[in-house]
Design a protein around this motif. Structure first.
Motif, PDB file in Angstrom:
ATOM      1  N   ALA A 201       2.430   3.618 -13.212  1.00 29.32           N
ATOM      2  CA  ALA A 201       3.570   2.891 -12.908  1.00 29.32           C
ATOM      3  C   ALA A 201       3.560   2.565 -11.136  1.00 29.32           C
ATOM      4  O   ALA A 201       4.642   2.637 -10.691  1.00 29.32           O
ATOM      5  N   PRO A 202       2.575   2.098 -10.483  1.00 27.65           N
ATOM      6  CA  PRO A 202       2.570   2.094  -9.024  1.00 27.65           C
ATOM      7  C   PRO A 202       3.512   0.852  -8.764  1.00 27.65           C
ATOM      8  O   PRO A 202       3.641  -0.213  -9.188  1.00 27.65           O
ATOM      9  N   GLU A 203       4.069   0.995  -7.435  1.00 28.89           N
ATOM     10  CA  GLU A 203       5.029  -0.136  -6.975  1.00 28.89           C
ATOM     11  C   GLU A 203       4.447  -0.607  -5.666  1.00 28.89           C
ATOM     12  O   GLU A 203       3.704   0.116  -4.998  1.00 28.89           O
ATOM     13  N   PRO A 204       4.831  -1.945  -5.477  1.00 29.51           N
ATOM     14  CA  PRO A 204       4.220  -2.460  -4.333  1.00 29.51           C
ATOM     15  C   PRO A 204       4.795  -1.722  -2.942  1.00 29.51           C
ATOM     16  O   PRO A 204       6.215  -1.384  -2.901  1.00 29.51           O
ATOM     17  N   GLY A 205       4.064  -1.397  -2.056  1.00 28.03           N
ATOM     18  CA  GLY A 205       4.400  -0.877  -0.846  1.00 28.03           C
ATOM     19  C   GLY A 205       4.529   0.674  -0.921  1.00 28.03           C
ATOM     20  O   GLY A 205       4.851   1.546  -0.164  1.00 28.03           O
ATOM     21  N   GLU A 206       4.283   1.149  -1.968  1.00 34.86           N
ATOM     22  CA  GLU A 206       4.666   2.568  -2.375  1.00 34.86           C
ATOM     23  C   GLU A 206       3.458   3.466  -1.701  1.00 34.86           C
ATOM     24  O   GLU A 206       3.680   4.475  -1.240  1.00 34.86           O
ATOM     25  N   ASP A 207       2.366   2.996  -1.558  1.00 29.88           N
ATOM     26  CA  ASP A 207       1.073   3.718  -0.891  1.00 29.88           C
ATOM     27  C   ASP A 207       1.371   3.894   0.552  1.00 29.88           C
ATOM     28  O   ASP A 207       1.303   5.148   0.987  1.00 29.88           O
ATOM     29  N   ALA A 208       2.062   2.867   1.239  1.00 29.45           N
ATOM     30  CA  ALA A 208       2.297   2.879   2.725  1.00 29.45           C
ATOM     31  C   ALA A 208       3.505   3.878   2.837  1.00 29.45           C
ATOM     32  O   ALA A 208       3.556   4.719   3.861  1.00 29.45           O
ATOM     33  N   GLU A 209       4.506   3.863   1.932  1.00 32.26           N
ATOM     34  CA  GLU A 209       5.668   4.933   2.100  1.00 32.26           C
ATOM     35  C   GLU A 209       5.058   6.547   1.682  1.00 32.26           C
ATOM     36  O   GLU A 209       5.531   7.190   2.649  1.00 32.26           O
ATOM     37  N   LEU A 210       4.533   6.411   0.808  1.00 32.11           N
ATOM     38  CA  LEU A 210       3.737   8.019   0.466  1.00 32.11           C
ATOM     39  C   LEU A 210       3.159   8.340   1.687  1.00 32.11           C
ATOM     40  O   LEU A 210       3.163   9.525   2.143  1.00 32.11           O
ATOM     41  N   ASP A 211       2.151   7.655   2.243  1.00 29.40           N
ATOM     42  CA  ASP A 211       1.329   7.992   3.297  1.00 29.40           C
ATOM     43  C   ASP A 211       2.432   8.427   4.648  1.00 29.40           C
ATOM     44  O   ASP A 211       2.144   9.350   5.378  1.00 29.40           O
ATOM     45  N   ARG A 212       3.499   7.674   4.777  1.00 32.21           N
ATOM     46  CA  ARG A 212       4.305   7.789   5.896  1.00 32.21           C
ATOM     47  C   ARG A 212       4.959   9.478   5.744  1.00 32.21           C
ATOM     48  O   ARG A 212       5.205  10.116   6.556  1.00 32.21           O
ATOM     49  N   ARG A 213       5.484   9.621   4.504  1.00 31.77           N
ATOM     50  CA  ARG A 213       6.470  10.821   4.157  1.00 31.77           C
ATOM     51  C   ARG A 213       5.140  12.096   4.265  1.00 31.77           C
ATOM     52  O   ARG A 213       5.595  13.000   4.827  1.00 31.77           O
ATOM     53  N   ARG A 214       4.003  11.817   3.846  1.00 32.31           N
ATOM     54  CA  ARG A 214       3.237  12.815   3.947  1.00 32.31           C
ATOM     55  C   ARG A 214       2.765  13.332   5.284  1.00 32.31           C
ATOM     56  O   ARG A 214       2.653  14.489   5.819  1.00 32.31           O
ATOM     57  N   ARG A 215       2.540  12.215   6.342  1.00 35.16           N
ATOM     58  CA  ARG A 215       2.331  12.450   7.561  1.00 35.16           C
ATOM     59  C   ARG A 215       3.331  13.136   8.194  1.00 35.16           C
ATOM     60  O   ARG A 215       3.414  14.154   8.877  1.00 35.16           O
ATOM     61  N   LEU A 216       4.570  12.840   7.848  1.00 34.85           N
ATOM     62  CA  LEU A 216       5.911  13.464   8.399  1.00 34.85           C
ATOM     63  C   LEU A 216       5.951  14.968   8.024  1.00 34.85           C
ATOM     64  O   LEU A 216       6.022  15.959   8.909  1.00 34.85           O
ATOM     65  N   ASN A 293      11.164  20.968   0.585  1.00 34.30           N
ATOM     66  CA  ASN A 293      10.655  22.179  -0.623  1.00 34.30           C
ATOM     67  C   ASN A 293       9.095  22.030  -0.497  1.00 34.30           C
ATOM     68  O   ASN A 293       8.656  21.135  -0.309  1.00 34.30           O
ATOM     69  N   PRO A 294       8.510  23.299  -0.390  1.00 34.62           N
ATOM     70  CA  PRO A 294       7.256  23.453   0.068  1.00 34.62           C
ATOM     71  C   PRO A 294       6.390  22.597  -0.864  1.00 34.62           C
ATOM     72  O   PRO A 294       5.082  22.356  -0.594  1.00 34.62           O
ATOM     73  N   HIS A 295       6.739  22.471  -2.065  1.00 33.47           N
ATOM     74  CA  HIS A 295       6.086  21.866  -3.124  1.00 33.47           C
ATOM     75  C   HIS A 295       5.941  20.236  -3.270  1.00 33.47           C
ATOM     76  O   HIS A 295       5.332  19.632  -3.904  1.00 33.47           O
ATOM     77  N   GLU A 296       6.964  19.832  -2.272  1.00 32.09           N
ATOM     78  CA  GLU A 296       7.192  18.446  -2.085  1.00 32.09           C
ATOM     79  C   GLU A 296       5.769  17.657  -1.583  1.00 32.09           C
ATOM     80  O   GLU A 296       5.564  16.808  -1.818  1.00 32.09           O
ATOM     81  N   LEU A 297       5.400  18.293  -0.521  1.00 27.74           N
ATOM     82  CA  LEU A 297       3.993  17.774   0.150  1.00 27.74           C
ATOM     83  C   LEU A 297       3.049  17.646  -0.749  1.00 27.74           C
ATOM     84  O   LEU A 297       2.192  16.771  -0.835  1.00 27.74           O
ATOM     85  N   GLU A 298       2.699  18.643  -1.513  1.00 28.20           N
ATOM     86  CA  GLU A 298       1.837  18.620  -2.714  1.00 28.20           C
ATOM     87  C   GLU A 298       1.813  17.437  -3.796  1.00 28.20           C
ATOM     88  O   GLU A 298       1.197  16.712  -4.105  1.00 28.20           O
ATOM     89  N   ALA A 299       3.140  17.420  -4.115  1.00 32.64           N
ATOM     90  CA  ALA A 299       3.584  16.383  -5.031  1.00 32.64           C
ATOM     91  C   ALA A 299       3.285  14.897  -4.445  1.00 32.64           C
ATOM     92  O   ALA A 299       2.778  13.842  -5.007  1.00 32.64           O
ATOM     93  N   ALA A 306      -3.532   9.786  -6.411  1.00 32.03           N
ATOM     94  CA  ALA A 306      -3.806   8.959  -7.724  1.00 32.03           C
ATOM     95  C   ALA A 306      -3.746   7.641  -7.599  1.00 32.03           C
ATOM     96  O   ALA A 306      -4.272   6.771  -8.100  1.00 32.03           O
ATOM     97  N   ILE A 307      -2.640   7.112  -6.846  1.00 32.22           N
ATOM     98  CA  ILE A 307      -2.825   5.637  -6.672  1.00 32.22           C
ATOM     99  C   ILE A 307      -4.156   4.899  -5.918  1.00 32.22           C
ATOM    100  O   ILE A 307      -4.529   3.865  -6.331  1.00 32.22           O
ATOM    101  N   ARG A 308      -4.476   5.694  -4.947  1.00 30.46           N
ATOM    102  CA  ARG A 308      -5.766   5.261  -4.223  1.00 30.46           C
ATOM    103  C   ARG A 308      -6.982   5.491  -5.078  1.00 30.46           C
ATOM    104  O   ARG A 308      -7.809   4.578  -4.977  1.00 30.46           O
ATOM    105  N   ALA A 309      -6.866   6.397  -5.891  1.00 33.55           N
ATOM    106  CA  ALA A 309      -8.057   6.409  -6.908  1.00 33.55           C
ATOM    107  C   ALA A 309      -8.172   5.542  -8.004  1.00 33.55           C
ATOM    108  O   ALA A 309      -9.102   5.076  -8.165  1.00 33.55           O
ATOM    109  N   MET A 310      -6.832   5.195  -8.380  1.00 38.16           N
ATOM    110  CA  MET A 310      -6.852   4.041  -9.522  1.00 38.16           C
ATOM    111  C   MET A 310      -7.397   2.886  -8.813  1.00 38.16           C
ATOM    112  O   MET A 310      -8.131   2.022  -9.384  1.00 38.16           O
TER     113      MET A 310
END
Length: 550
Positions: A201-216, A293-299, A306-310
């Protein structure tokens, strides 16, 4: 009607201006005098394909102008309108052939192509001879000729419309079956891919938002230390907030003694304290945002990967995965509904075939009736041409269904009782063929208006009473219209309403063709020449007067 023909510098013609009239126009002259050149010239201006070396020797170019009268209902007007050429009651065709082979044409003073000329010629002129290059001997056009004779325009059009509908229905069914087969071949892939995409269930713009949170989150530890130091510098006991507070209290303690001089700095310090409070709150909020939460980065990383692989798997952009899933679902829906759709298309095909069969049968019945009428009309025409023992038959046989129905039409003849019938062009001799063609043309032209009919030595090989009968049929054919006949028969020439003599002359070492309209007296001598030969005798003139006086 052809009203005028102006020829300049073509073959052995230097300049000819001919004015034709309604009725039967005959052109006579010795063999080789240049009668065929007139037809070549007319064919040239009408765009017919013919000999290439038309320009007279020594001339830079040859030119032909033909003038036709086109009444309001003449079919040439439709050709002119489609070509964007002004429509007038007078149609002027002019064509130039330069010595280097280049050809240029004008229609009513507008440049025109050879295709336009040929389209106009179909509505203006028909040429017939023993070789019949206009199609009477061609079995492939016999069906069309029979339909024209029978007036089957509406039924032919209905059959063609039904054939187009049938073809479209068959094509739609074939395409639906091919699409269904292709969909069935990839059904497993479609269902698996849709299930994967719906689970993700990917959403439009989700890839960019996840990438921003990951970098942060990846940078949180490093930037957190600096932000903490900034917070301490602003808000600790020895920080900026405490120092500003002390300075404000000191100034407020002596404001009464200092007077108005301290009001501005006290106001500025108040504002600074407020801004400093906002800064401290912002820094504290930033520190809170870096607490996770330390596990949040992993999630986050797992979801992003997963989105990019799909996206890589299906070779689309991450933001396009939702639309891609919709396309796959549409294909699945089509697959699920394919059987029902094909059943509907099969019913459409059955209905279209039924309509075509009905239209084709109706056309076949009309053709059978027209064939009987044509055979009867031909029988009536052959008797005056001294071929009362000959039998003309319009044969209709079945053929593969097509846009023009399911009939094959062939004109056959039997020249003598008991003789086998066969195709017109294989059974009849030269003289017989001429008369068959003339009779056929008389039958087929009865309802044709506006055409100038040209017969090139169609009376070749016949003489005496038969030639007289040929001439009378030509005269009958010309009533209410215009017929041009190139003839060597005195009987035919004598029946003409207008008579031109074609002669070849040699002057100053140059051979030229001239065409002269004949007076009544001159016609006597020309017909006498045709009877007697080179030496015109009194008996020949007497016979000519008798022929002309009929």
């Amino acid at each position: 009607m052809l009203r005028g023909l102006d020829i300049r510098d073509l073959l052995i013609i230097d300049r000819l201006e001919l004015e034709f009239q309604p009725g039967l126009n005959v052109l006579t002259g010795e063999t080789g005098a240049g009668k065929s050149i007139l037809l070549d010239s007319l064919g040239f201006v009408l765009g017919w394909r013919g000999r290439a070396d038309l320009v007279r020797a020594g001339a830079e170019q040859g030119e032909v102008t033909a003038v036709f009268d086109v009444p309001p209902d003449h079919p040439a007007r439709g050709v002119l309108e489609e070509a964007g050429i002004p429509v007038e009651d007078e149609l002027v065709l002019r064509r130039v052939n330069r010595a280097d082979g280049r050809k240029t044409a004008w229609v009513n003073d507008r440049r025109a192509s050879g295709e336009v000329l040929r389209a106009l010629s179909e509505t203006l002129v028909e040429l017939h001879g023993q070789q019949d290059d206009r199609g009477l001997l061609n079995p492939r056009v016999h069906r069309q000729l029979l339909d024209e004779f029978g007036g089957h325009d509406a039924q032919v059009e209905a059959t063609r419309t039904a054939w187009r509908d049938l073809s479209r229905a068959a094509k739609a069914l074939d395409q639906a079956r091919a699409d269904l087969a292709a969909a069935q071949a990839e059904e497993e892939f479609l269902r698996h891919a849709v299930a994967e995409l719906e689970a993700l269930a990917p959403e439009p713009g989700e890839d960019a938002e996840l990438d921003r949170r990951r970098r942060l989150m990846q940078a949180a530890e490093r930037i957190g230390e600096d932000i903490t130091k900034a917070h301490q510098a602003l808000s600790s006991g020895e920080g900026a907030e405490a120092r500003l507070g002390d300075a404000l209290r000191w100034l407020e303690g002596v404001v009464d003694q200092a007077g108005e001089a301290l009001d501005p700095p006290i106001s500025a310090l108040g504002r600074a304290m407020a801004e400093l409070g906002d800064a401290v709150q912002g820094v504290e909020a930033a520190l809170d945002s870096l607490t996770f939460n330390p596990h949040e980065l992993e999630a986050v990383e797992e979801r992003l990967f997963a989105i990019r692989a799909m996206a890589r798997k299906h070779q689309v952009a991450p933001d396009d995965l939702g639309g891609f899933a919709d396309d796959l679902r549409t294909r699945l829906d089509a697959l699920d509904a394919g059987a029902d759709a094909i059943a509907g298309l099969e019913q459409d095909l059955v209905a279209a075939r039924s309509r075509y069969d009905s239209a084709a049968r109706s056309l076949s019945s009309a053709r059978a009736a027209a064939a009987t009428a044509l055979d009867k009309a031909m029988s009536g025409e052959l008797a005056p041409l001294k071929m009362e023992r000959a039998v003309f038959t319009t044969e209709i046989t079945g053929t593969e269904p097509g846009p023009d129905g399911q009939d094959q039409v062939t004109f056959t003849v039997a020249t003598n009782p008991g003789a086998p019938a066969g195709p017109l062009n294989k059974i009849a001799s030269g003289g017989e063929l001429s008369r068959f063609l003339l009779a056929l043309k008389v039958c087929l032209t009865r309802e044709t208006d506006g055409l100038t009919l040209i017969f090139d030595e169609i009376d070749r090989g016949v003489g005496g009473a038969t030639a007289d009968a040929v001439g009378r049929r030509l005269a009958s054919l010309s009533q209410g219209g215009q017929v041009l006949v190139v003839t060597h028969s005195p009987q035919v020439a004598a029946l003409g309403d207008h008579h031109w003599q074609v002669q070849k002359t040699v002057a100053h070492g140059m051979t030229l063709t001239t065409v002269t309209p004949l007076s009544t007296a001159a016609r006597v001598d020309e017909v006498a020449r045709m009877i007697s030969g080179d030496t015109i005798t009194d008996a020949g003139r007497a016979a000519a007067r008798e022929l002309l006086g009929r």
